[in-house]
Design a protein around this motif. Structure first.
Motif, PDB file in Angstrom:
ATOM      1  N   TYR A  39       0.872  -1.164   0.000  1.00  0.00           N
ATOM      2  CA  TYR A  39       0.000   0.000   0.000  1.00  0.00           C
ATOM      3  C   TYR A  39       0.916   1.223   0.000  1.00  0.00           C
ATOM      4  O   TYR A  39       1.677   1.433   0.944  1.00  0.00           O
ATOM      5  CB  TYR A  39      -0.917  -0.012   1.227  1.00  0.00           C
ATOM      6  N   ILE A  40       0.834   2.008  -1.041  1.00  0.00           N
ATOM      7  CA  ILE A  40       1.839   3.051  -1.261  1.00  0.00           C
ATOM      8  C   ILE A  40       1.205   4.430  -1.202  1.00  0.00           C
ATOM      9  O   ILE A  40       0.151   4.679  -1.799  1.00  0.00           O
ATOM     10  CB  ILE A  40       2.542   2.836  -2.618  1.00  0.00           C
ATOM     11  N   THR A  41       1.866   5.322  -0.464  1.00  0.00           N
ATOM     12  CA  THR A  41       1.484   6.725  -0.391  1.00  0.00           C
ATOM     13  C   THR A  41       2.514   7.564  -1.126  1.00  0.00           C
ATOM     14  O   THR A  41       3.721   7.363  -0.952  1.00  0.00           O
ATOM     15  CB  THR A  41       1.391   7.190   1.079  1.00  0.00           C
ATOM     16  N   VAL A  42       2.045   8.494  -1.941  1.00  0.00           N
ATOM     17  CA  VAL A  42       2.933   9.338  -2.742  1.00  0.00           C
ATOM     18  C   VAL A  42       2.736  10.785  -2.310  1.00  0.00           C
ATOM     19  O   VAL A  42       1.618  11.312  -2.368  1.00  0.00           O
ATOM     20  CB  VAL A  42       2.630   9.180  -4.244  1.00  0.00           C
ATOM     21  N   THR A  43       3.820  11.428  -1.867  1.00  0.00           N
ATOM     22  CA  THR A  43       3.724  12.783  -1.326  1.00  0.00           C
ATOM     23  C   THR A  43       4.701  13.708  -2.040  1.00  0.00           C
ATOM     24  O   THR A  43       5.920  13.580  -1.871  1.00  0.00           O
ATOM     25  CB  THR A  43       4.043  12.801   0.180  1.00  0.00           C
ATOM     26  N   PRO A  44       4.212  14.669  -2.835  1.00  0.00           N
ATOM     27  CA  PRO A  44       5.099  15.637  -3.482  1.00  0.00           C
ATOM     28  C   PRO A  44       5.329  16.859  -2.605  1.00  0.00           C
ATOM     29  O   PRO A  44       4.434  17.293  -1.873  1.00  0.00           O
ATOM     30  CB  PRO A  44       4.335  16.024  -4.749  1.00  0.00           C
ATOM     31  N   SER A  45       6.539  17.412  -2.666  1.00  0.00           N
ATOM     32  CA  SER A  45       6.887  18.627  -1.928  1.00  0.00           C
ATOM     33  C   SER A  45       7.788  19.481  -2.804  1.00  0.00           C
ATOM     34  O   SER A  45       8.588  18.961  -3.590  1.00  0.00           O
ATOM     35  CB  SER A  45       7.632  18.302  -0.628  1.00  0.00           C
ATOM     36  N   GLU A  46       7.671  20.787  -2.645  1.00  0.00           N
ATOM     37  CA  GLU A  46       8.624  21.686  -3.302  1.00  0.00           C
ATOM     38  C   GLU A  46       9.763  21.961  -2.327  1.00  0.00           C
ATOM     39  O   GLU A  46       9.545  22.146  -1.125  1.00  0.00           O
ATOM     40  CB  GLU A  46       7.979  22.995  -3.726  1.00  0.00           C
ATOM     41  N   GLY A  51      19.838  23.585  -1.437  1.00  0.00           N
ATOM     42  CA  GLY A  51      21.287  23.645  -1.330  1.00  0.00           C
ATOM     43  C   GLY A  51      21.815  24.684  -0.371  1.00  0.00           C
ATOM     44  O   GLY A  51      23.020  24.893  -0.288  1.00  0.00           O
ATOM     45  N   THR A  52      20.933  25.331   0.408  1.00  0.00           N
ATOM     46  CA  THR A  52      21.351  26.352   1.363  1.00  0.00           C
ATOM     47  C   THR A  52      20.933  25.943   2.771  1.00  0.00           C
ATOM     48  O   THR A  52      20.196  24.969   2.968  1.00  0.00           O
ATOM     49  CB  THR A  52      20.723  27.722   1.036  1.00  0.00           C
ATOM     50  N   ASP A  53      21.368  26.723   3.757  1.00  0.00           N
ATOM     51  CA  ASP A  53      20.978  26.462   5.142  1.00  0.00           C
ATOM     52  C   ASP A  53      19.487  26.694   5.359  1.00  0.00           C
ATOM     53  O   ASP A  53      18.920  26.234   6.355  1.00  0.00           O
ATOM     54  CB  ASP A  53      21.780  27.357   6.096  1.00  0.00           C
ATOM     55  N   GLN A  54      18.830  27.420   4.459  1.00  0.00           N
ATOM     56  CA  GLN A  54      17.408  27.712   4.582  1.00  0.00           C
ATOM     57  C   GLN A  54      16.533  26.718   3.817  1.00  0.00           C
ATOM     58  O   GLN A  54      15.318  26.906   3.704  1.00  0.00           O
ATOM     59  CB  GLN A  54      17.114  29.135   4.077  1.00  0.00           C
ATOM     60  N   GLU A  55      17.138  25.649   3.302  1.00  0.00           N
ATOM     61  CA  GLU A  55      16.374  24.675   2.526  1.00  0.00           C
ATOM     62  C   GLU A  55      15.220  24.106   3.341  1.00  0.00           C
ATOM     63  O   GLU A  55      15.378  23.784   4.526  1.00  0.00           O
ATOM     64  CB  GLU A  55      17.282  23.546   2.058  1.00  0.00           C
ATOM     65  N   ALA A  56      14.057  23.983   2.702  1.00  0.00           N
ATOM     66  CA  ALA A  56      12.872  23.461   3.392  1.00  0.00           C
ATOM     67  C   ALA A  56      11.980  22.729   2.397  1.00  0.00           C
ATOM     68  O   ALA A  56      12.000  23.012   1.194  1.00  0.00           O
ATOM     69  CB  ALA A  56      12.092  24.602   4.059  1.00  0.00           C
ATOM     70  N   ARG A  57      11.200  21.773   2.928  1.00  0.00           N
ATOM     71  CA  ARG A  57      10.212  21.054   2.123  1.00  0.00           C
ATOM     72  C   ARG A  57       8.852  21.686   2.376  1.00  0.00           C
ATOM     73  O   ARG A  57       8.424  21.839   3.515  1.00  0.00           O
ATOM     74  CB  ARG A  57      10.164  19.574   2.492  1.00  0.00           C
ATOM     75  N   ILE A  99      12.462  23.061  -7.793  1.00  0.00           N
ATOM     76  CA  ILE A  99      12.982  21.775  -7.342  1.00  0.00           C
ATOM     77  C   ILE A  99      11.953  21.097  -6.443  1.00  0.00           C
ATOM     78  O   ILE A  99      11.376  21.730  -5.548  1.00  0.00           O
ATOM     79  CB  ILE A  99      14.315  21.956  -6.575  1.00  0.00           C
ATOM     80  N   TYR A 100      11.761  19.800  -6.682  1.00  0.00           N
ATOM     81  CA  TYR A 100      10.754  19.040  -5.939  1.00  0.00           C
ATOM     82  C   TYR A 100      11.354  17.721  -5.448  1.00  0.00           C
ATOM     83  O   TYR A 100      12.367  17.241  -5.961  1.00  0.00           O
ATOM     84  CB  TYR A 100       9.543  18.731  -6.825  1.00  0.00           C
ATOM     85  N   ARG A 101      10.669  17.138  -4.472  1.00  0.00           N
ATOM     86  CA  ARG A 101      10.903  15.772  -4.053  1.00  0.00           C
ATOM     87  C   ARG A 101       9.560  15.058  -4.024  1.00  0.00           C
ATOM     88  O   ARG A 101       8.569  15.607  -3.544  1.00  0.00           O
ATOM     89  CB  ARG A 101      11.549  15.719  -2.656  1.00  0.00           C
ATOM     90  N   VAL A 102       9.541  13.846  -4.551  1.00  0.00           N
ATOM     91  CA  VAL A 102       8.342  13.012  -4.508  1.00  0.00           C
ATOM     92  C   VAL A 102       8.673  11.801  -3.652  1.00  0.00           C
ATOM     93  O   VAL A 102       9.496  10.961  -4.033  1.00  0.00           O
ATOM     94  CB  VAL A 102       7.895  12.583  -5.916  1.00  0.00           C
ATOM     95  N   LYS A 103       8.049  11.722  -2.481  1.00  0.00           N
ATOM     96  CA  LYS A 103       8.319  10.637  -1.541  1.00  0.00           C
ATOM     97  C   LYS A 103       7.353   9.486  -1.778  1.00  0.00           C
ATOM     98  O   LYS A 103       6.134   9.675  -1.764  1.00  0.00           O
ATOM     99  CB  LYS A 103       8.202  11.131  -0.094  1.00  0.00           C
ATOM    100  N   ILE A 104       7.910   8.307  -2.001  1.00  0.00           N
ATOM    101  CA  ILE A 104       7.128   7.103  -2.241  1.00  0.00           C
ATOM    102  C   ILE A 104       7.299   6.200  -1.024  1.00  0.00           C
ATOM    103  O   ILE A 104       8.372   5.650  -0.783  1.00  0.00           O
ATOM    104  CB  ILE A 104       7.587   6.398  -3.522  1.00  0.00           C
TER     105      ILE A 104
END
Length: 231
Positions: A39-46, A51-57, A99-104
């Motif tokens: 059972y898979i959940t897919v969560t996209p985030s920007e 690449g900086t100290d202020q990086e956030a999802r 830039i995005y991350r898609v967590k599976i």
């Protein structure tokens, strides 16, 4: 008694790159090579300020606000099955990378163990989530690196509007040639590691000597071949 169980979920890529002039949609293929139903959940985030100290999802419920449509958000993959996740870049007006991350994230049902005559035991299922990098580039994407040597450091800055990957970096002294290939580091050389340099990023690297020769492999697009660059 504890019995480990092996999870076998695979994806066909870890980097989705929406390159200039290419289609704004792509599919991530998931394969279930285990005997379990997933059972898979897919969560996209920007990723803001990458690449900086202020990086956030940052998660957004509205795909238009996020600039990325990922569907489906939930799916079931039976043993031996294969499913795909559609990823669509919605913002065609970008002037610099988004830039995005898609967590599976996979889950399985209740586990059972029958160890010994008593039937007592514990089964542990280890599941790993995948974090897919998605890069949405502008129509005229151009990573532009400037390199200076300051106070015994190599300073690499990206003053362009798109990211690039530097890896297998070597800094070598004397007559040693810093070949940026393979895993072996020649005598007289220092491993400088790897980093994706996003627009506006700065990367400072200590050098063994002020005159050290530096070489990296560089890959700017997912479809491009790597090249060696000397700094």
């Amino acid at each position: 008694m504890t019995m480990p169980a092996h999870a076998q979920l695979s994806v066909d890529r870890l980097w989705v790159d929406f390159e200039p002039g290419a289609a704004h949609r792509s599919d991530i293929v998931i394969r279930n090579e285990s005997p379990d139903r997933y059972y898979i959940t897919v969560t996209p985030s920007e990723i803001t300020s990458p690449g900086t100290d202020q990086e956030a999802r940052v998660e957004q419920a509205d795909p238009e606000a996020l600039g990325l449509l990922v569907t489906p958000n939930r799916l079931v993959v039976d043993p031996g099955g294969m499913r795909s996740i559609r990823v669509v870049a919605l913002d065609e007006t970008v002037t610099t990378d988004r830039i995005y991350r898609v967590k599976i994230t996979p889950q399985v049902g209740e586990l059972k163990s029958t160890v010994g005559e008593s039937g007592k035991g514990i089964a542990i299922k280890v599941l790993a989530a995948y974090d897919i990098l998605v890069t949405a580039r502008p129509a005229r994407a151009k990573p532009e690196l400037t390199v200076t040597r300051e106070n015994g450091e190599l300073v690499i800055r990206n003053v362009g509007n798109s990211n690039t990957l530097l890896y297998e970096g070597r800094a070598c002294t004397g007559d040693t040639v810093p070949k940026a290939e393979g895993t072996a580091i020649p005598d007289g050389c220092t491993d400088l590691g790897a980093r994706r340099i996003y627009p506006g990023n700065e990367w400072k690297l200590p050098l063994p000597t002020a005159q050290a020769k530096v070489r990296f492999k560089q890959r700017s697009l997912a479809s491009s071949d790597p090249k060696e660059v000397d700094f």
